[in-house]
Scaffold this motif. Structure first.
Motif, PDB file in Angstrom:
ATOM      1  N   VAL A 106      35.179  43.627  40.064  1.00 12.27           N
ATOM      2  CA  VAL A 106      34.812  44.465  38.998  1.00 12.27           C
ATOM      3  C   VAL A 106      33.459  45.268  39.476  1.00 12.27           C
ATOM      4  CG1 VAL A 106      33.545  44.873  36.710  1.00 12.27           C
ATOM      5  CG2 VAL A 106      35.470  43.068  37.092  1.00 12.27           C
ATOM      6  N   GLY A 107      32.634  44.769  40.019  1.00 10.53           N
ATOM      7  CA  GLY A 107      31.485  45.416  40.827  1.00 10.53           C
ATOM      8  C   GLY A 107      32.051  46.423  41.709  1.00 10.53           C
TER       9      GLY A 107
ATOM     10  N   LEU B  68      31.942  51.620  33.959  1.00  7.89           N
ATOM     11  CA  LEU B  68      32.033  50.154  34.014  1.00  7.89           C
ATOM     12  C   LEU B  68      32.821  49.762  32.848  1.00  7.89           C
ATOM     13  CD1 LEU B  68      30.944  47.445  34.825  1.00  7.89           C
ATOM     14  CD2 LEU B  68      28.801  47.954  33.372  1.00  7.89           C
ATOM     15  N   LEU B  69      32.916  49.993  31.558  1.00  7.77           N
ATOM     16  CA  LEU B  69      33.492  49.637  30.433  1.00  7.77           C
ATOM     17  C   LEU B  69      35.285  49.514  30.918  1.00  7.77           C
ATOM     18  CD1 LEU B  69      33.661  48.364  27.768  1.00  7.77           C
ATOM     19  CD2 LEU B  69      33.692  50.692  26.777  1.00  7.77           C
ATOM     20  N   ALA B  70      35.501  50.777  31.611  1.00  7.41           N
ATOM     21  CA  ALA B  70      37.138  50.906  31.869  1.00  7.41           C
ATOM     22  C   ALA B  70      37.333  49.934  33.055  1.00  7.41           C
ATOM     23  CB  ALA B  70      37.194  52.328  32.258  1.00  7.41           C
ATOM     24  N   VAL B  71      36.580  49.956  33.782  1.00  9.20           N
ATOM     25  CA  VAL B  71      36.871  48.902  35.073  1.00  9.20           C
ATOM     26  C   VAL B  71      37.016  47.358  34.352  1.00  9.20           C
ATOM     27  CG1 VAL B  71      35.849  47.826  37.136  1.00  9.20           C
ATOM     28  CG2 VAL B  71      35.551  50.243  36.715  1.00  9.20           C
ATOM     29  N   ILE B  72      36.173  47.129  33.481  1.00  6.42           N
ATOM     30  CA  ILE B  72      36.446  45.718  33.061  1.00  6.42           C
ATOM     31  C   ILE B  72      37.748  45.523  32.319  1.00  6.42           C
ATOM     32  CG2 ILE B  72      35.378  43.991  31.305  1.00  6.42           C
ATOM     33  CD1 ILE B  72      32.734  45.127  31.812  1.00  6.42           C
TER      34      ILE B  72
ATOM     35  N   ILE C 249      40.477  47.547  32.904  1.00 12.57           N
ATOM     36  CA  ILE C 249      41.646  47.206  33.485  1.00 12.57           C
ATOM     37  C   ILE C 249      41.752  46.286  34.493  1.00 12.57           C
ATOM     38  CG2 ILE C 249      42.517  48.643  35.334  1.00 12.57           C
ATOM     39  CD1 ILE C 249      41.635  51.297  34.180  1.00 12.57           C
ATOM     40  N   GLN C 250      40.565  46.077  35.124  1.00 17.39           N
ATOM     41  CA  GLN C 250      40.714  44.880  36.191  1.00 17.39           C
ATOM     42  C   GLN C 250      40.654  43.422  35.483  1.00 17.39           C
ATOM     43  OE1 GLN C 250      41.253  45.050  39.404  1.00 17.39           O
ATOM     44  NE2 GLN C 250      41.273  47.274  39.441  1.00 17.39           N
ATOM     45  N   ALA C 251      39.791  43.288  34.429  1.00 12.80           N
ATOM     46  CA  ALA C 251      39.669  41.973  34.031  1.00 12.80           C
ATOM     47  C   ALA C 251      40.632  41.672  33.036  1.00 12.80           C
ATOM     48  CB  ALA C 251      38.293  41.748  33.324  1.00 12.80           C
ATOM     49  N   PHE C 252      40.942  42.604  32.247  1.00 16.41           N
ATOM     50  CA  PHE C 252      41.973  42.450  31.113  1.00 16.41           C
ATOM     51  C   PHE C 252      43.351  42.602  31.416  1.00 16.41           C
ATOM     52  CE2 PHE C 252      44.207  44.053  27.309  1.00 16.41           C
ATOM     53  CZ  PHE C 252      44.460  42.502  26.550  1.00 16.41           C
TER      54      PHE C 252
ATOM     55  N   ARG D 167      53.925  43.046  33.131  1.00 22.55           N
ATOM     56  CA  ARG D 167      52.476  43.531  33.007  1.00 22.55           C
ATOM     57  C   ARG D 167      52.722  45.082  33.528  1.00 22.55           C
ATOM     58  NH1 ARG D 167      48.213  41.261  37.373  1.00 22.55           N
ATOM     59  NH2 ARG D 167      50.125  41.565  38.582  1.00 22.55           N
ATOM     60  N   ASN D 168      53.224  45.354  34.382  1.00 23.00           N
ATOM     61  CA  ASN D 168      53.390  46.904  34.700  1.00 23.00           C
ATOM     62  C   ASN D 168      53.588  47.610  33.706  1.00 23.00           C
ATOM     63  OD1 ASN D 168      52.667  45.794  37.524  1.00 23.00           O
ATOM     64  ND2 ASN D 168      54.767  45.452  38.067  1.00 23.00           N
ATOM     65  N   LEU D 169      54.768  47.329  32.937  1.00 21.72           N
ATOM     66  CA  LEU D 169      55.237  48.321  31.632  1.00 21.72           C
ATOM     67  C   LEU D 169      53.999  48.365  30.798  1.00 21.72           C
ATOM     68  CD1 LEU D 169      58.864  47.223  31.489  1.00 21.72           C
ATOM     69  CD2 LEU D 169      58.040  49.228  32.288  1.00 21.72           C
ATOM     70  N   LEU D 170      53.425  46.929  30.383  1.00 24.45           N
ATOM     71  CA  LEU D 170      52.424  47.282  29.451  1.00 24.45           C
ATOM     72  C   LEU D 170      51.165  47.767  29.960  1.00 24.45           C
ATOM     73  CD1 LEU D 170      51.519  46.090  26.900  1.00 24.45           C
ATOM     74  CD2 LEU D 170      50.724  43.705  27.938  1.00 24.45           C
ATOM     75  N   PHE D 171      50.681  47.663  31.118  1.00 23.22           N
ATOM     76  CA  PHE D 171      49.839  48.221  31.910  1.00 23.22           C
ATOM     77  C   PHE D 171      49.809  49.783  31.542  1.00 23.22           C
ATOM     78  CE2 PHE D 171      48.011  50.786  35.373  1.00 23.22           C
ATOM     79  CZ  PHE D 171      46.505  50.348  35.293  1.00 23.22           C
TER      80      PHE D 171
END
Length: 303
Positions: free
Chosen positions: A11-12, A241-245, A247-250, A262-266
């Protein structure tokens, strides 16, 4: 625990990548070159610490300068075009850089090992952190100190005259030019700052992953770079930062149990978010509301 610390590292670093695109998007330009600057920073910093035995911080500074200089050089010809042509031009540049590292080999003998980038096999043995006894927590703290400094600098820039000039160019180039603003200088400066930040992020990325190769710096990474600030909103860097969290974390890690679905849901969730929040997750209205909320909370606490 190591999994969560590793996720915080990701995330960082991706926050730095998104912040580099945030500067360019402020001027209304969409560039897919950020992955190329990220790659240059990664290889330059790794070569300095592994082959020249430099300390990490000076190596990151040099990688930032080299990436920034390259972004400045690319900015002058690339920013003469707009819209789709700019996207194509910067995407082509990014692919050219990736193919350069696909063919780039420079190694030295160190005992029984050969160190350095080796074409398609990538750059292995980037062992700066393990060789110096850094723990995973130490690496996390280092990354987020850098992230905090970069975000603080961008937050200050947003509230300075420089930020007002960037937004003016992004909203209406003709009006900005009629007010005496040098459009080319502003766009190239934004591209240069974005290159500097991407170079720092790439240098850190190379050292915490310990192995880099050309395929990591393709169009997918470039798409992520511009997706973060667009999804998070351009009113404040904290939206990135909020968008990175998100996309990457959730989406990427939190939904890993879904496998290929997950790719379709993404894609679906990204489209939904952009329709529900077209100006980003943290747009100007939300930022003002949050500021009023915290201000009123502080006043009640003091009373």
């Amino acid at each position: 625990m190591d999994f969560y610390l590793g996720l915080i590292q990701i995330v960082g670093v991706h926050t730095l990548l998104g912040s580099s695109a945030y500067c360019v998007l402020q001027t209304g330009q969409v560039s897919l070159a950020q992955a190329a600057f990220f790659a240059v920073g990664a290889y330059v910093a790794a070569m300095l610490t592994v082959l020249a035995q430099w300390p990490l911080v000076p190596a990151l500074c040099v990688s930032a300068v080299v990436s920034g200089a390259m972004a400045c050089a690319v900015g002058f010809p690339a920013l003469r075009v707009k819209g789709l042509m700019l996207v194509v031009a910067t995407a082509a540049f990014g692919e050219a850089v990736r193919l350069f590292f696909f063919n780039f080999t420079y190694q030295i003998q160190a005992g029984n090992l050969r160190l350095g980038p080796h074409g398609a096999e990538g750059f292995r043995q980037i062992r700066y952190f393990p060789e110096r006894g850094w723990t995973t927590l130490d690496v996390v703290l280092f990354i987020w100190v850098v992230v905090a400094l970069v975000m603080a600098a961008l937050w200050w820039m947003d509230r300075s005259r420089a930020g007002a000039v960037l937004r003016a160019v992004g909203e209406d180039e003709v009006a900005a030019q009629s007010a005496g603003i040098n459009i080319t200088a502003v766009k190239v400066s934004a591209m240069t700052v974005g290159g500097v930040i991407a170079g720092i992020g790439g240098g850190i990325f190379a050292h915490y992953t310990t192995h880099i190769e050309h395929v990591q710096f393709g169009v997918v990474l470039a798409t992520f770079a511009i997706a973060y600030p667009i999804l998070g909103g351009l009113s404040t860097v904290f939206g990135t930062l909020l968008a990175v969290i998100f996309i990457q974390a959730f989406l990427i890690e939190g939904l890993r149990f879904m496998g290929d679905w997950r790719n379709l849901l993404f894609g679906g969730l990204i489209v939904l978010a952009m329709n529900v929040r077209p100006r980003g997750l943290l747009d100007a209205g939300t930022a003002r509301a949050s500021k009023r909320l915290f201000s009123s909370g502080g006043e009640r606490a003091s009373a």
